[in-house]
Design an enzyme around this catalytic site. Structure first.
Site, PDB file in Angstrom:
ATOM      1  N   GLY A  11       7.826   5.458  -4.034  1.00 19.85           N
ATOM      2  CA  GLY A  11       7.821   5.660  -5.488  1.00 19.85           C
ATOM      3  C   GLY A  11       6.473   5.504  -6.163  1.00 19.85           C
ATOM      4  O   GLY A  11       6.414   5.168  -7.346  1.00 19.85           O
ATOM      5  N   ARG A  65      27.085  17.760   0.669  1.00 15.15           N
ATOM      6  CA  ARG A  65      25.879  17.667  -0.165  1.00 15.15           C
ATOM      7  C   ARG A  65      26.187  17.945  -1.627  1.00 15.15           C
ATOM      8  O   ARG A  65      25.633  17.306  -2.528  1.00 15.15           O
ATOM      9  CB  ARG A  65      24.843  18.703   0.283  1.00 15.15           C
ATOM     10  CG  ARG A  65      24.080  18.311   1.508  1.00 15.15           C
ATOM     11  CD  ARG A  65      23.097  19.407   1.878  1.00 15.15           C
ATOM     12  NE  ARG A  65      22.499  19.074   3.151  1.00 15.15           N
ATOM     13  CZ  ARG A  65      21.381  18.361   3.279  1.00 15.15           C
ATOM     14  NH1 ARG A  65      20.730  17.961   2.215  1.00 15.15           N
ATOM     15  NH2 ARG A  65      20.917  18.073   4.462  1.00 15.15           N
ATOM     16  N   MET A  90      13.661  12.986  -0.693  1.00 16.84           N
ATOM     17  CA  MET A  90      13.624  13.553   0.655  1.00 16.84           C
ATOM     18  C   MET A  90      14.909  14.264   1.074  1.00 16.84           C
ATOM     19  O   MET A  90      15.146  14.445   2.260  1.00 16.84           O
ATOM     20  CB  MET A  90      13.273  12.454   1.670  1.00 16.84           C
ATOM     21  CG  MET A  90      11.924  11.794   1.424  1.00 16.84           C
ATOM     22  SD  MET A  90      10.558  12.980   1.334  1.00 16.84           S
ATOM     23  CE  MET A  90      10.401  13.372   3.084  1.00 16.84           C
ATOM     24  N   ARG A  91      15.736  14.675   0.121  1.00 13.65           N
ATOM     25  CA  ARG A  91      16.929  15.459   0.447  1.00 13.65           C
ATOM     26  C   ARG A  91      16.696  16.907   0.044  1.00 13.65           C
ATOM     27  O   ARG A  91      16.139  17.165  -1.030  1.00 13.65           O
ATOM     28  CB  ARG A  91      18.144  14.932  -0.325  1.00 13.65           C
ATOM     29  CG  ARG A  91      18.488  13.505  -0.082  1.00 13.65           C
ATOM     30  CD  ARG A  91      19.104  13.258   1.258  1.00 13.65           C
ATOM     31  NE  ARG A  91      20.398  13.913   1.430  1.00 13.65           N
ATOM     32  CZ  ARG A  91      21.013  14.011   2.614  1.00 13.65           C
ATOM     33  NH1 ARG A  91      20.446  13.520   3.698  1.00 13.65           N
ATOM     34  NH2 ARG A  91      22.189  14.601   2.699  1.00 13.65           N
ATOM     35  N   ASN A 107       8.725  19.368  -8.718  1.00 13.31           N
ATOM     36  CA  ASN A 107       8.520  18.649  -7.452  1.00 13.31           C
ATOM     37  C   ASN A 107       7.031  18.510  -7.213  1.00 13.31           C
ATOM     38  O   ASN A 107       6.242  19.354  -7.630  1.00 13.31           O
ATOM     39  CB  ASN A 107       9.157  19.443  -6.293  1.00 13.31           C
ATOM     40  CG  ASN A 107       8.998  18.735  -4.963  1.00 13.31           C
ATOM     41  OD1 ASN A 107       9.192  17.520  -4.858  1.00 13.31           O
ATOM     42  ND2 ASN A 107       8.611  19.472  -3.928  1.00 13.31           N
ATOM     43  N   HIS A 109       4.358  18.202  -4.039  1.00 14.95           N
ATOM     44  CA  HIS A 109       4.289  18.441  -2.603  1.00 14.95           C
ATOM     45  C   HIS A 109       2.854  18.198  -2.128  1.00 14.95           C
ATOM     46  O   HIS A 109       1.912  18.674  -2.761  1.00 14.95           O
ATOM     47  CB  HIS A 109       4.712  19.881  -2.292  1.00 14.95           C
ATOM     48  CG  HIS A 109       4.650  20.189  -0.840  1.00 14.95           C
ATOM     49  ND1 HIS A 109       5.593  19.723   0.060  1.00 14.95           N
ATOM     50  CD2 HIS A 109       3.740  20.878  -0.108  1.00 14.95           C
ATOM     51  CE1 HIS A 109       5.268  20.124   1.271  1.00 14.95           C
ATOM     52  NE2 HIS A 109       4.149  20.828   1.199  1.00 14.95           N
ATOM     53  N   THR A 141      12.926  25.799  -7.068  1.00 15.41           N
ATOM     54  CA  THR A 141      13.864  26.911  -6.941  1.00 15.41           C
ATOM     55  C   THR A 141      14.692  26.672  -5.680  1.00 15.41           C
ATOM     56  O   THR A 141      14.554  25.630  -5.034  1.00 15.41           O
ATOM     57  CB  THR A 141      13.118  28.259  -6.855  1.00 15.41           C
ATOM     58  OG1 THR A 141      12.187  28.187  -5.768  1.00 15.41           O
ATOM     59  CG2 THR A 141      12.373  28.560  -8.143  1.00 15.41           C
ATOM     60  N   GLU A 143      14.569  27.905  -2.691  1.00 14.58           N
ATOM     61  CA  GLU A 143      13.829  27.768  -1.439  1.00 14.58           C
ATOM     62  C   GLU A 143      12.956  26.530  -1.495  1.00 14.58           C
ATOM     63  O   GLU A 143      12.266  26.292  -2.490  1.00 14.58           O
ATOM     64  CB  GLU A 143      12.946  29.001  -1.209  1.00 14.58           C
ATOM     65  CG  GLU A 143      13.728  30.294  -1.100  1.00 14.58           C
ATOM     66  CD  GLU A 143      14.807  30.244  -0.042  1.00 14.58           C
ATOM     67  OE1 GLU A 143      14.529  29.701   1.053  1.00 14.58           O
ATOM     68  OE2 GLU A 143      15.931  30.711  -0.309  1.00 14.58           O
ATOM     69  N   ASP A 145      10.048  23.980  -1.423  1.00 17.54           N
ATOM     70  CA  ASP A 145       8.597  24.031  -1.647  1.00 17.54           C
ATOM     71  C   ASP A 145       8.122  25.410  -2.095  1.00 17.54           C
ATOM     72  O   ASP A 145       6.998  25.826  -1.800  1.00 17.54           O
ATOM     73  CB  ASP A 145       7.829  23.563  -0.399  1.00 17.54           C
ATOM     74  CG  ASP A 145       8.159  22.119  -0.053  1.00 17.54           C
ATOM     75  OD1 ASP A 145       8.501  21.358  -0.972  1.00 17.54           O
ATOM     76  OD2 ASP A 145       8.092  21.755   1.136  1.00 17.54           O
TER      77      ASP A 145
END
Ligand code: GRF
Length: 202
Positions: A11, A65, A90-91, A107, A109, A141, A143, A145
């Site tokens: 975090g 999920r 991480m999901r 996100n 990355h 979105t 897909e 990353d």
């Protein structure tokens, strides 16, 4: 504007967002921090900062999920969240959550996307021999990353770098990039920020 942060571990990017939100002129406030991992150290950090937290353990939902995501979605809505920041979450997300928050979920990355999506980005960057590496904040979105890039920060790859030394150099930039990118999403009318110098590495 109320934001929600999803974490799974340490975090530190959440910490950078907490620090940014402490400034009176920053356009976000953190309504809730949610972790899929009840043992995430970041949850304790968030609690100590006086934030509302929720552990929603994916393991209690078996393979379903979507059921896990429905509970997350409900918690975000209950907290009045308008924008969601994934910060070391991480999901993989199903279309349920990505569509529910389309255009309102970010996100971070640890690579200069579209290079090195997925895991182990620093090892792969060293193997590939790139001279510049970095981090990206993008809209989420379906897909993994992918999605429109909001901001990036680049760092040099130095001789003698290990995955850990590179990760540490990039993490410092992540902590600057994420608050700046979130501000840009919340206040699109403000001028885009950029540092003056391009990085040139030979
Ligand atoms: C960061 O490197 C982030 O880019 C990636 O996962 C890591 C999370 O670190 N998605 P932290 O939990 O924010 O410290």
């Amino acid at each position: 504007r109320p934001i929600g942060i999803l974490i799974s571990g340490r975090g530190s990017n959440m910490g950078a967002l907490i620090a940014a939100c402490a400034a009176a002129d920053y356009p976000a406030r953190i309504a809730i921090v949610i972790s899929n991992n009840p043992d995430a150290p970041g949850l304790e950090t968030a609690r100590r900062a006086g934030l509302a937290t929720k552990a929603i353990d994916h393991r209690t939902f078996g393979r379903d999920r979507a059921a896990h995501e429905r509970v997350i979605d409900a918690a975000l809505r209950d907290a009045g969240v308008e924008v969601v920041c994934l910060a070391g979450y991480m999901r993989l997300l199903t279309p349920f959550l990505t569509q529910a928050w389309a255009g309102r979920m970010l996100n971070i990355h640890p690579s200069l996307l579209p290079s090195f999506p997925g895991l182990h980005t620093h090892e792969r960057a060293l193997e590939a021999g790139v001279r510049l590496h970095g981090c990206t904040v993008h809209l989420v979105t379906e897909e993994m990353d992918e999605g429109p890039i909001i901001g990036q920060a680049a760092v040099p790859v130095l001789s003698g770098d290990t995955p850990d030394s590179l990760a540490a150099r990039i993490l410092m930039q992540e902590h600057l990039l994420y608050p700046a990118a979130l501000r840009r999403v919340l206040m699109p009318e403000t001028q885009a920020e950029a540092t003056a110098d391009a990085l040139l590495c030979v």
